[in-house]
Design a protein around this motif. Sequence first.
Motif, PDB file in Angstrom:
ATOM      1  N   LEU A  13       0.862  -1.185   0.000  1.00  0.00           N
ATOM      2  CA  LEU A  13       0.000   0.000   0.000  1.00  0.00           C
ATOM      3  C   LEU A  13       0.903   1.242   0.000  1.00  0.00           C
ATOM      4  O   LEU A  13       1.817   1.348   0.808  1.00  0.00           O
ATOM      5  CB  LEU A  13      -0.896  -0.009   1.243  1.00  0.00           C
ATOM      6  CG  LEU A  13      -1.961   1.090   1.285  1.00  0.00           C
ATOM      7  CD1 LEU A  13      -2.990   0.902   0.179  1.00  0.00           C
ATOM      8  CD2 LEU A  13      -2.670   1.111   2.638  1.00  0.00           C
ATOM      9  N   SER A  14       0.628   2.159  -0.921  1.00  0.00           N
ATOM     10  CA  SER A  14       1.504   3.324  -1.061  1.00  0.00           C
ATOM     11  C   SER A  14       0.676   4.534  -1.443  1.00  0.00           C
ATOM     12  O   SER A  14      -0.060   4.499  -2.438  1.00  0.00           O
ATOM     13  CB  SER A  14       2.548   3.013  -2.143  1.00  0.00           C
ATOM     14  OG  SER A  14       3.162   4.185  -2.585  1.00  0.00           O
ATOM     15  N   GLY A  27      -6.776   4.025   9.696  1.00  0.00           N
ATOM     16  CA  GLY A  27      -7.424   4.927   8.740  1.00  0.00           C
ATOM     17  C   GLY A  27      -7.370   4.372   7.329  1.00  0.00           C
ATOM     18  O   GLY A  27      -8.324   4.493   6.553  1.00  0.00           O
ATOM     19  N   ASN A  28      -6.249   3.730   6.984  1.00  0.00           N
ATOM     20  CA  ASN A  28      -6.140   3.117   5.651  1.00  0.00           C
ATOM     21  C   ASN A  28      -7.223   2.055   5.466  1.00  0.00           C
ATOM     22  O   ASN A  28      -7.831   1.955   4.399  1.00  0.00           O
ATOM     23  CB  ASN A  28      -4.776   2.448   5.449  1.00  0.00           C
ATOM     24  CG  ASN A  28      -3.598   3.391   5.562  1.00  0.00           C
ATOM     25  OD1 ASN A  28      -2.536   3.003   6.041  1.00  0.00           O
ATOM     26  ND2 ASN A  28      -3.772   4.620   5.127  1.00  0.00           N
ATOM     27  N   ALA A  54      -8.259   2.374   1.575  1.00  0.00           N
ATOM     28  CA  ALA A  54      -7.444   3.247   0.730  1.00  0.00           C
ATOM     29  C   ALA A  54      -6.994   2.534  -0.544  1.00  0.00           C
ATOM     30  O   ALA A  54      -6.848   1.306  -0.580  1.00  0.00           O
ATOM     31  CB  ALA A  54      -6.224   3.706   1.534  1.00  0.00           C
ATOM     32  N   GLY A  55      -6.790   3.330  -1.563  1.00  0.00           N
ATOM     33  CA  GLY A  55      -6.322   2.797  -2.853  1.00  0.00           C
ATOM     34  C   GLY A  55      -4.850   3.118  -3.030  1.00  0.00           C
ATOM     35  O   GLY A  55      -3.991   2.395  -2.583  1.00  0.00           O
ATOM     36  N   GLY A  56      -4.588   4.257  -3.661  1.00  0.00           N
ATOM     37  CA  GLY A  56      -3.204   4.697  -3.809  1.00  0.00           C
ATOM     38  C   GLY A  56      -2.584   4.270  -5.116  1.00  0.00           C
ATOM     39  O   GLY A  56      -3.274   3.954  -6.094  1.00  0.00           O
ATOM     40  N   ASN A  57      -1.245   4.216  -5.096  1.00  0.00           N
ATOM     41  CA  ASN A  57      -0.502   4.121  -6.355  1.00  0.00           C
ATOM     42  C   ASN A  57      -0.320   2.699  -6.874  1.00  0.00           C
ATOM     43  O   ASN A  57       0.097   2.518  -8.018  1.00  0.00           O
ATOM     44  CB  ASN A  57       0.884   4.749  -6.157  1.00  0.00           C
ATOM     45  CG  ASN A  57       0.761   6.187  -5.699  1.00  0.00           C
ATOM     46  OD1 ASN A  57      -0.165   6.889  -6.094  1.00  0.00           O
ATOM     47  ND2 ASN A  57       1.688   6.629  -4.858  1.00  0.00           N
ATOM     48  N   THR A  58      -0.596   1.703  -6.055  1.00  0.00           N
ATOM     49  CA  THR A  58      -0.283   0.334  -6.482  1.00  0.00           C
ATOM     50  C   THR A  58      -1.518  -0.560  -6.623  1.00  0.00           C
ATOM     51  O   THR A  58      -1.384  -1.778  -6.735  1.00  0.00           O
ATOM     52  CB  THR A  58       0.685  -0.327  -5.472  1.00  0.00           C
ATOM     53  OG1 THR A  58       0.059  -0.292  -4.175  1.00  0.00           O
ATOM     54  CG2 THR A  58       2.019   0.391  -5.391  1.00  0.00           C
ATOM     55  N   THR A  59      -2.697   0.054  -6.619  1.00  0.00           N
ATOM     56  CA  THR A  59      -3.935  -0.736  -6.724  1.00  0.00           C
ATOM     57  C   THR A  59      -3.937  -1.603  -7.981  1.00  0.00           C
ATOM     58  O   THR A  59      -4.406  -2.748  -7.975  1.00  0.00           O
ATOM     59  CB  THR A  59      -5.151   0.210  -6.749  1.00  0.00           C
ATOM     60  OG1 THR A  59      -5.124   0.995  -5.570  1.00  0.00           O
ATOM     61  CG2 THR A  59      -6.457  -0.556  -6.798  1.00  0.00           C
TER      62      THR A  59
END
Length: 491
Positions: A151-152, A163-164, A169-174
Amino acid sequence: MPDTMSDTTIQASATAQHGFTPALAERLRAVLGDKGMITDPAEMGGYLMEWRGLWTGRSPAILRPATTAECAEAVRLCAEAGVRMVPQAGNTSMVGASVPHETGDEVVISVSRMNRIIEVDPADMTMTVEAGAVLAAVQKAAADVECLFPLSLGAEGTAQIGGNLGTNAGGNTTLRYGNARDMVLGLEVVLPDGQVLDMLRRLRKDNTGYCLRHLFIGAEGTLGIITKAVLKLYPRQRDTQVAFVAVESVDAALALLNRFQRHDGASLTAFEYMMRFGLELVYRHIPGSAAPLADPHEHYCLIELSSPRPDASLRQGIEAVLEAAMADGLVRDAVIAESDAQRAALWRLREEHSEAQKREGASIKNDVSVPVSRVPALIADASAACRALIPGIRVCAFGHVGDGNIHFNLSVPEGADGAAFLKRWDEVAAAVNGVVRSLGGSFSAEHGVGRLKARTLAAWREGPELDLMRAIKRTIDPGNLMNPGKVVTLP
Ligand code: FAD
Ligand code: 2HG
Ligand code: ZN
């Protein structure tokens, strides 16, 4: 008066009097200790304000339990007194989900003191953590045992696992690893009445009834407080290539994405979109940032390939795909990072978009998604709709194009009044969401619903889907005490 008599009197008044009474405060302090409870308004600021200053709530107390048992007892006492609770982790929410309302009667329950990495198990490829562990610390603990927690996101130095998971959370590596929920095997949750739900299993397969952990992941703290999680670990990457690419158009970006997927989809870790305006904001506002290519272009992609194999030949692959795409007119110019420092510098240009746009002045965010193939239509049609509504509005679209998740953000027209611009948030969001809906998309891709979009959720999901969400909320939180007014509002 005998002591026993006075105890009875306190208990009686505590149960008779609803809300955050001095008696409740005293009992909470006895459970949490001085470190675990803040009541001085001068020390509360950071817990009450949303990170861009769009909402500032009020609260009688910030509760900071150090253990699950403390958290459960604090929740039990608040529930008994009918006090509403707002779970909070790193407080980087983009939708006002983690701060209390202005009414002044909701306590914040921060998990930030519960920040232990309990166990890292490279054999099972799992890590058990407390909810207040900062995402960057979790990533580091994985790297320390030659593993990866993938997760990033830009806020990873502040955001916490609770919180993630609360936001899924999604982010850059989904594109490669999925969303936060895909990285979780087990969960421990404090329910709104203070019971502890222990689902801290580390099983890869476990088909034993409804998968309850997924109810709490992405519920934005409306169903309970996540206190611990068992996370999945992945093999550490030993070959990573990052390219910063100017593309001919948004269509060309998608064509390039397809080429990389066909070439080596398993290595494709991130595929991000940026536009000229967003990058210009970064160069203007973020010290030390500089344009990596000689000339400016309208559209850019940041592409990352990675593999656990040191000899994966990713460099040759990325060069070959880019050269062919350049010959075919999709790519105008490109640079491939030569070192870890260069890779970080290129990523920084992408990740600093939020901060740069914040420094530029008032802005309206639309975290939306559409089927990947429809991203070009989204950007074209939503830009036209917003410009028709507010001439001079500055489109700052960027994001995770590989997932169809675009941050269709808008900056105030140059020289215009920021406050007046923000007053038109609903109109602008309606224009963007109209396009999103026509393309089969979603009004919230990864940031969640929070306070900002609770009415939109009610409108978009009306019918059996919303009814079921409300039934779940009523069942788990019949008193509507846990993060009320966020996500699923009760009529
Ligand atoms: P908070 O903001 O404290 O809380 C978020 C929500 O989770 C709230 O509803 C809260 O009530 C709930 N919550 C908090 N703790 C718990 C708990 N223990 N149990 C249950 N519920 C809980 N998001 C993305 O998805 N992708 C991105 O790429 C991304 N980039 C960002 C970049 C920047 C610069 C910033 C400021 C934010 C970004 N975000 C992104 C949004 C935000 O960082 C994420 O949603 C993050 O996962 C929130 O974590 P947090 O610890 O700050 O949670
Ligand atoms: C990102 O992808 C974050 O950088 C933040 O999700 C997006 O600032 C935003 O709107
Ligand atoms: Zn994002």
